[in-house]
Write a protein that holds these residues in place. Structure first.
Motif, PDB file in Angstrom:
ATOM      1  N   SER A   1       0.823  -1.204   0.000  1.00  0.00           N
ATOM      2  CA  SER A   1       0.000   0.000   0.000  1.00  0.00           C
ATOM      3  C   SER A   1       0.862   1.261   0.000  1.00  0.00           C
ATOM      4  CB  SER A   1      -0.907   0.012   1.234  1.00  0.00           C
ATOM      5  OG  SER A   1      -1.692   1.176   1.261  1.00  0.00           O
TER       6      SER A   1
ATOM      7  N   ILE B   1      -1.891   1.597   6.520  1.00  0.00           N
ATOM      8  CA  ILE B   1      -3.099   0.837   6.826  1.00  0.00           C
ATOM      9  C   ILE B   1      -3.157   0.784   8.354  1.00  0.00           C
ATOM     10  CG2 ILE B   1      -4.316  -1.351   6.599  1.00  0.00           C
ATOM     11  CD1 ILE B   1      -2.720  -1.785   3.985  1.00  0.00           C
TER      12      ILE B   1
ATOM     13  N   ASN C   1      -8.656  -3.846   5.218  1.00  0.00           N
ATOM     14  CA  ASN C   1      -7.614  -2.863   4.895  1.00  0.00           C
ATOM     15  C   ASN C   1      -8.179  -1.561   4.340  1.00  0.00           C
ATOM     16  OD1 ASN C   1      -5.546  -4.477   5.860  1.00  0.00           O
ATOM     17  ND2 ASN C   1      -5.132  -5.399   3.859  1.00  0.00           N
TER      18      ASN C   1
ATOM     19  N   THR D   1      -4.468  -0.758  -2.045  1.00  0.00           N
ATOM     20  CA  THR D   1      -4.811  -1.512  -0.841  1.00  0.00           C
ATOM     21  C   THR D   1      -4.707  -3.011  -1.088  1.00  0.00           C
ATOM     22  OG1 THR D   1      -6.382   0.245  -0.286  1.00  0.00           O
ATOM     23  CG2 THR D   1      -6.583  -1.824   0.926  1.00  0.00           C
TER      24      THR D   1
ATOM     25  N   ASN E   1      -9.133   2.633  -2.728  1.00  0.00           N
ATOM     26  CA  ASN E   1      -8.316   1.421  -2.836  1.00  0.00           C
ATOM     27  C   ASN E   1      -7.336   1.498  -3.998  1.00  0.00           C
ATOM     28  OD1 ASN E   1      -9.189  -0.179  -0.644  1.00  0.00           O
ATOM     29  ND2 ASN E   1     -11.069  -0.663  -1.744  1.00  0.00           N
TER      30      ASN E   1
ATOM     31  N   VAL F   1      -7.073   2.081   5.613  1.00  0.00           N
ATOM     32  CA  VAL F   1      -6.638   3.162   4.722  1.00  0.00           C
ATOM     33  C   VAL F   1      -7.480   4.415   4.955  1.00  0.00           C
ATOM     34  CG1 VAL F   1      -6.589   3.921   2.300  1.00  0.00           C
ATOM     35  CG2 VAL F   1      -5.612   1.705   2.928  1.00  0.00           C
TER      36      VAL F   1
END
Length: 180
Positions: free
Chosen positions: A2, A6, A32, A170, A165, A36
């Motif tokens: 990422s 996270i 996740n 993510t 995402n 985020v």
């Protein structure tokens, strides 16, 4: 990996910690996406609030998932495809034939749901400016003006999640890997 932190309950900004606790209590883990979104407490609040509202819109649970999976596939959000696949299997027992058609962006055997998926794509591609023919086909399938606006609601929720995402890259949680 990422591009964004996270967050866990302990690492999250104070304004996000209660939401993370609630999500963990409800799901047994923190997806996740939520970790985020915790980077921006207002984005996390928006996701949770709009998600709750979307759950009580005029579309059936299956129809809501048709909108969410259609948007996630179209937006290339593997995380949301996995998450909504899990919901579709565990919570609403969506028929596998329907789920696989959605995941592959293939025609859906159920004509009404196929029109819903196509209308969702038309809303996305045309920024809501669907043609009169597309709108009339949607209505002729048995949907209403309220349903059309609830598709827009679902697309807006999906956009927040899918774009966050995609921006963060993510990773899919281990708990969702089987649904990827």
């Amino acid at each position: 990996m990422s591009l964004f932190t996270i967050h866990t309950i302990d690492s999250a900004p104070e304004q996000s910690q209660e939401a993370l606790k609630a999500v963990k209590q409800n799901n047994g883990f923190i997806p996740n996406l939520i970790g985020v979104l915790a980077n921006a407490p207002t984005a996390l609040e928006t996701y949770r609030t709009v998600g709750e509202i979307n759950q009580r819109n005029s579309l059936s649970p299956t129809e809501r998932e048709v909108v969410q999976i259609t948007a996630a596939v179209e937006n290339g959000c593997a995380f949301c495809v996995a998450g909504h696949t899990a919901i579709s299997i565990k919570k609403i027992q969506m028929p596998d034939e329907l789920l696989q058609a959605l995941r592959k962006a293939s025609p859906i055997p159920d004509e009404k749901l196929n029109i819903l998926a196509q209308f969702t794509l038309a809303v996305m591609h045309n920024k809501g400016n669907v043609t009169e023919a597309q709108f009339n086909e949607f209505l002729a399938a048995g949907y209403t003006q309220q349903n059309a606006l609830d598709v827009v609601l679902g697309v807006s929720l999906a956009s927040l999640c899918n774009y966050a995402n995609n921006l963060a890259r993510t990773p899919i949680n281990p708990e969702l890997q089987a649904f990827a």
